[in-house]
Design a protein around this motif. Sequence first.
Motif, PDB file in Angstrom:
ATOM      1  N   ASN A   1       2.482   1.883  -3.218  1.00  0.00           N
ATOM      2  CA  ASN A   1       1.474   2.270  -4.199  1.00  0.00           C
ATOM      3  C   ASN A   1       1.011   3.709  -3.989  1.00  0.00           C
ATOM      4  OD1 ASN A   1      -0.482   1.517  -6.382  1.00  0.00           O
ATOM      5  ND2 ASN A   1      -1.922   2.089  -4.764  1.00  0.00           N
TER       6      ASN A   1
ATOM      7  N   PHE B   1      -6.535   0.328  -3.335  1.00  0.00           N
ATOM      8  CA  PHE B   1      -5.383   0.752  -4.131  1.00  0.00           C
ATOM      9  C   PHE B   1      -5.672   2.053  -4.878  1.00  0.00           C
ATOM     10  CE2 PHE B   1      -4.497  -3.605  -3.254  1.00  0.00           C
ATOM     11  CZ  PHE B   1      -3.118  -3.653  -3.135  1.00  0.00           C
TER      12      PHE B   1
ATOM     13  N   TYR C   1       0.830  -1.211   0.000  1.00  0.00           N
ATOM     14  CA  TYR C   1       0.000   0.000   0.000  1.00  0.00           C
ATOM     15  C   TYR C   1       0.864   1.262   0.000  1.00  0.00           C
ATOM     16  CZ  TYR C   1      -4.078  -2.812   1.373  1.00  0.00           C
ATOM     17  OH  TYR C   1      -5.087  -3.722   1.424  1.00  0.00           O
TER      18      TYR C   1
ATOM     19  N   ASP D   1      -3.441  -1.220  -9.581  1.00  0.00           N
ATOM     20  CA  ASP D   1      -2.691  -0.300  -8.738  1.00  0.00           C
ATOM     21  C   ASP D   1      -2.168   0.840  -9.615  1.00  0.00           C
ATOM     22  OD1 ASP D   1      -0.506  -1.311 -10.079  1.00  0.00           O
ATOM     23  OD2 ASP D   1       0.215  -2.526  -8.412  1.00  0.00           O
TER      24      ASP D   1
END
Lengths: 225, 225
Positions: A20, A133, A17, A101
């Motif tokens: 991203n 995402f 995460y 993503d």
Amino acid sequence: MRNEEGLRVIEIKKSVYEDNDREAQQLRQELREKGCFLLNLMSSPGAGKTTLLSQTMQRLPVGLSRAVMEADIDSDVDARRISEIGVPVSQLHTGGMCHLDAGMTRQGLASLEGDYGLVVLENVGNLVCPAEFDTGAALNVCILSVPEGDDKPLKYPLMFEVCDAVLINKIDVLDYFDFDLERCKEGIRMRNPKAEIFEVCAKSGLGIIEWCSWLEGKIEAWKEA
Amino acid sequence: MRNEEGLRVIEIKKSVYEDNDREAQQLRQELREKGCFLLNLMSSPGAGKTTLLSQTMQRLPVGLSRAVMEADIDSDVDARRISEIGVPVSQLHTGGMCHLDAGMTRQGLASLEGDYGLVVLENVGNLVCPAEFDTGAALNVCILSVPEGDDKPLKYPLMFEVCDAVLINKIDVLDYFDFDLERCKEGIRMRNPKAEIFEVCAKSGLGIIEWCSWLEGKIEAWKEA
């Protein structure tokens, strides 16, 4: 409901995460510099993303250059539908992944030839993972269709928390399902008081003008910001 | 459609899958020794899992002791519905996770008090991720509802590949949707020629007797194996 295995998975996901989020923020900045408004459209499988998208693409002002990215695990059914209305479209296969993503979104954008004022990403049909995402989009929108039931905002909190607008679709079949429109709206507001709510029937076009006007306003405001 | 980031995520997931497969196999063996038949019920959000489950629980033979595990990201709406029909139920919150794995299933089973001949796990509403994680179940079943569209077997291959049976639900609203029953069945058969297909309306009970008879036969055959 977390065991040793569960926690480990969550730890791994956490670092994914964070990476991203950084990449999404960078992509968002680049898109702003290019003047490309990215809309991330999410929903359960079969809620009507492609039909809504087809209507939206046909009703936005002529002067706005537009393209679509269709993310699917497999098949190119949706890309063919969008292609039929003459809008540039890129089919992205996620290789089994349940969401897009920021990195995958970037690749998708690169695969579109030309520059566009609006690009819509139709995410993988999934009410859970895509909400986790950040794709780098300027706007996140979710469709909830009447046959799915009015309790979805209670059961899938994150999706409704991250969305700027929720479109309640298939409003034409309201009489055939136990769906309480007010209860649904209350649930959405509980999760996200700022979310704009539209009642639409993508198939017939009902409510599409209101939605498109709002979207146009959002794009204009974004350009001026 | 794989970039560096995508591949890394897939590598992580791969090791998670392998660990999970081992644990699922072990759980399946333990359940066999205890004589507990575990059914994993999967679908998109709002396809009708809880209604189908409620009907199924009420129509199976009296002599078969049964319980339900409700897996949700949040809320206890479904567990309350099952509890109302007098069936022991355990609510599992996944803490944001989009599926149950074998370890979480094991914890859920431990939270049920007593031993049962049949336990049904209602998985998180998601047509993608639950298919990737073996829960240790003896039988995997998926519901596809008419409003979702007949193209879902093309777009979500793995779910249809891993299921022993597919229930086409909300068959009562077939006239209100562009849903070609034969095309849908062809799609399911293409993914999984062995999958049993049932047409049901969980709300009215249509087709439930056929589905329950088949399930009963599966449980009997499993006991004798």
